[in-house]
Enzyme design. Structure first.
Site, mmCIF file in Angstrom:
data_model
loop_
_atom_site.group_PDB
_atom_site.id
_atom_site.type_symbol
_atom_site.label_atom_id
_atom_site.label_comp_id
_atom_site.label_asym_id
_atom_site.label_seq_id
_atom_site.Cartn_x
_atom_site.Cartn_y
_atom_site.Cartn_z
ATOM 1 N N GLU A 210 -4.090 15.738 44.300
ATOM 2 C CA GLU A 210 -5.407 15.287 43.846
ATOM 3 C C GLU A 210 -5.507 15.384 42.330
ATOM 4 O OE1 GLU A 210 -8.174 16.394 47.712
ATOM 5 O OE2 GLU A 210 -7.938 17.895 46.166
ATOM 6 N N CYS B 199 -8.214 15.279 34.663
ATOM 7 C CA CYS B 199 -7.574 16.540 35.048
ATOM 8 C C CYS B 199 -6.393 16.193 35.957
ATOM 9 C CB CYS B 199 -8.629 17.382 35.773
ATOM 10 S SG CYS B 199 -8.022 18.946 36.354
ATOM 11 N N CYS C 283 1.198 25.225 44.521
ATOM 12 C CA CYS C 283 1.460 26.174 43.429
ATOM 13 C C CYS C 283 2.002 27.470 43.988
ATOM 14 C CB CYS C 283 0.208 26.421 42.611
ATOM 15 S SG CYS C 283 0.580 27.393 41.135
ATOM 16 N N CYS D 23 -2.451 32.719 42.775
ATOM 17 C CA CYS D 23 -3.655 33.439 42.359
ATOM 18 C C CYS D 23 -4.603 33.501 43.559
ATOM 19 C CB CYS D 23 -4.331 32.726 41.192
ATOM 20 S SG CYS D 23 -3.214 32.510 39.794
ATOM 21 N N CYS E 172 -7.681 30.880 44.003
ATOM 22 C CA CYS E 172 -7.439 29.445 43.848
ATOM 23 C C CYS E 172 -6.896 28.840 45.143
ATOM 24 C CB CYS E 172 -6.434 29.256 42.711
ATOM 25 S SG CYS E 172 -5.809 27.587 42.542
ATOM 26 N N CYS F 139 -12.501 23.048 39.550
ATOM 27 C CA CYS F 139 -11.327 23.897 39.312
ATOM 28 C C CYS F 139 -11.041 24.776 40.524
ATOM 29 C CB CYS F 139 -11.584 24.865 38.163
ATOM 30 S SG CYS F 139 -11.493 24.128 36.572
HETATM 31 N N1 SAH Z 1 -1.945 26.556 36.951
HETATM 32 C C1 SAH Z 1 -2.618 26.342 35.739
HETATM 33 C C2 SAH Z 1 -3.436 25.070 35.720
HETATM 34 C C3 SAH Z 1 -4.159 24.721 36.976
HETATM 35 S S1 SAH Z 1 -5.466 25.830 37.426
HETATM 36 C C4 SAH Z 1 -3.469 27.542 35.378
HETATM 37 O O1 SAH Z 1 -3.640 28.420 36.215
HETATM 38 O O2 SAH Z 1 -3.923 27.590 34.247
HETATM 39 C C5 SAH Z 1 -6.716 25.336 36.248
HETATM 40 C C6 SAH Z 1 -7.815 26.357 36.030
HETATM 41 O O3 SAH Z 1 -8.589 26.504 37.215
HETATM 42 C C7 SAH Z 1 -7.319 27.746 35.672
HETATM 43 O O4 SAH Z 1 -7.950 28.209 34.506
HETATM 44 C C8 SAH Z 1 -7.731 28.595 36.843
HETATM 45 O O5 SAH Z 1 -7.989 29.924 36.459
HETATM 46 C C9 SAH Z 1 -8.964 27.862 37.314
HETATM 47 N N2 SAH Z 1 -9.322 28.138 38.710
HETATM 48 C C10 SAH Z 1 -8.490 28.288 39.757
HETATM 49 N N3 SAH Z 1 -9.196 28.532 40.890
HETATM 50 C C11 SAH Z 1 -10.503 28.535 40.543
HETATM 51 C C12 SAH Z 1 -11.718 28.702 41.260
HETATM 52 N N4 SAH Z 1 -11.726 28.907 42.567
HETATM 53 N N5 SAH Z 1 -12.871 28.617 40.582
HETATM 54 C C13 SAH Z 1 -12.893 28.380 39.258
HETATM 55 N N6 SAH Z 1 -11.780 28.197 38.517
HETATM 56 C C14 SAH Z 1 -10.590 28.274 39.154
HETATM 57 FE FE1 SF4 Z 2 -1.485 28.076 40.460
HETATM 58 FE FE2 SF4 Z 2 -4.087 28.034 40.969
HETATM 59 FE FE3 SF4 Z 2 -2.997 30.164 39.780
HETATM 60 FE FE4 SF4 Z 2 -3.229 27.837 38.416
HETATM 61 S S1 SF4 Z 2 -4.895 29.114 39.183
HETATM 62 S S2 SF4 Z 2 -1.434 29.208 38.541
HETATM 63 S S3 SF4 Z 2 -2.904 26.371 40.123
HETATM 64 S S4 SF4 Z 2 -2.535 29.434 41.845
#
Ligand code: SAH
Ligand code: SF4
Length: 361
Positions: A94, A107, A114, A118, A121, A335
């Site tokens: 997406e 975006c 991934c 985290c 996420c 995000c």
């Molecule tokens: N993997 C990279 C880029 C993709 S994630 C990274 O982690 O930077 C892009 C952004 O989305 C990151 O700053 C991450 O902290 C944020 N993000 C991930 N899950 C989220 C959530 N559930 N709510 C708000 N931001 C989130």
């Molecule tokens: Fe991967 Fe989501 Fe962590 Fe970004 S925030 S590194 S997409 S797991």
């Protein structure tokens, strides 16, 4: 069409010229082809109306302009557009176009999942995927630009979709070179969870995109809890690497900080964060957690008053802070909500109707 075609998507002008030169009668024809692909966003060789018909036919037998296929489009109340793409091997990703004053921010995804994992996420919770090719990365930009009827000059690009771009550095860098032909590096941001080798590689590039780092916690202990990657690349080493990062004049590093209720959202956390960033030209982007509607992560978003106090505390410490009130959350485009799952839903026109739930909570 030949069985094995070379795709011209995801390669730059110089390489396209090289690839098609054996087919053309006069050298400027090769540059014309590259111009059609890169600057005019052509979808077929037939579009290239100033080329002789025979050349167009010859190009079509040897080369392709294949892009990821848009299989679903959901439009949010705030006009964000979430695209679901199907790739050549059937995997899905997406990407999101967010409407902002006078421009769009695209975006893009860099992987089909991934592996960083985290806990907050959805992309991470669903697990690892494969790297996207340069063509699959550039293809997201091309299709969105066309859909928006837009000019390249009016878009910003952020690698904040699915995946960790610095786990896919080779293809990312190849894609960046192609994107730079129409979008300035100043308008492109690569966001990372803090992979030191990748950050160092970015720092060595002659033309660098802007850097965003997902910090999300001000101490090693807390960061490890929500971002397991912190064990491999500890916070002190990450900060040392960022202090050494060669920033161009006037640029700052963006620090993203997802606010999670009861976990990292207290005023003492804000104080720790401001101490951590001392001396680094920085901007802080606070992202109130986008809760996962399917409750995979089980984490909650803080209330607005807590978010406000956190931001104020940082501003009192002279830090530049923005709060990212999510765009597109009513269609799962905010995000951390991107899943890339190809779900069977009703009809396409249903998705294009604005959803009933307000996106800004
Ligand atoms: N993997 C990279 C880029 C993709 S994630 C990274 O982690 O930077 C892009 C952004 O989305 C990151 O700053 C991450 O902290 C944020 N993000 C991930 N899950 C989220 C959530 N559930 N709510 C708000 N931001 C989130
Ligand atoms: Fe991967 Fe989501 Fe962590 Fe970004 S925030 S590194 S997409 S797991």
């Amino acid at each position: 069409m030949a069985a094995e075609e070379t795709s011209l998507i995801g390669v730059g002008t110089r390489q396209i010229v090289q690839i098609v030169t054996p087919l053309v009668d006069r050298p400027f024809r090769a540059r014309q082809v590259a111009h059609w692909v890169i600057h005019r966003n052509a979808t077929s060789f037939d579009d290239m109306t100033d080329l002789p018909k025979e050349l167009r036919r010859a190009l079509d037998t040897q080369f392709s302009l294949t892009e990821p296929r848009v299989v679903d489009l959901a439009v949010s109340q705030d006009e964000s557009r979430k695209y679901l793409y199907e790739l050549g091997d059937g995997s899905t990703i997406e990407a999101v176009a967010m409407a902002e004053a006078g421009h769009h921010t695209l975006c893009l995804s860099s992987q089909t999942g991934c592996a960083v994992g985290c806990t907050f996420c959805v992309t991470g919770v669903l697990g690892a995927g494969r790297n996207l090719s340069p063509g699959e990365i550039v293809g997201q930009y091309r299709t969105m630009l066309r859909d928006l009827g837009g000019e390249a000059a009016r878009v910003n690009i952020v690698f904040m979709g699915m995946g960790e771009p610095l786990l896919n550095t080779r293809n990312l860098m190849a894609a960046l070179e192609v994107l730079y032909e129409t979008v300035s590096p100043r308008r492109i941001t690569v966001s990372t969870s803090g992979l030191l080798p990748g950050i160092r590689l970015l720092g060595e590039l002659e033309r660098r995109p802007k850097l965003a780092v997902s910090l999300n916690a001000p101490t090693q202990e807390l960061r490890e809890q929500i971002m397991p990657i912190s064990r491999q690349y500890p916070l002190d080493q990450l900060m040392a690497c960022l202090r050494a990062f060669p920033l161009e004049r006037g640029r700052r590093i963006t620090f993203e900080y997802v606010l999670i209720r009861g976990l990292n959202d207290g005023v003492p956390h804000a104080d720790q964060l401001s101490r951590l960033l001392r001396g680094i030209p920085s901007k802080i982007n606070l992202i109130p957690l986008n809760e996962d509607p399917t409750h995979l992560t089980g984490l909650r978003r803080p209330d607005d008053a807590t978010i406000g106090s956190f931001a104020e505390r940082l501003r009192d410490c002279n830090l530049t802070v923005t709060v990212r009130w999510s765009k597109g959350s009513d269609v799962g485009a905010a995000c951390g909500q991107l899943k890339g799952l190809h779900q069977r839903r009703s009809t396409a026109s249903d998705h294009c109707r604005p959803a009933a739930t307000p996106s800004r909570r």
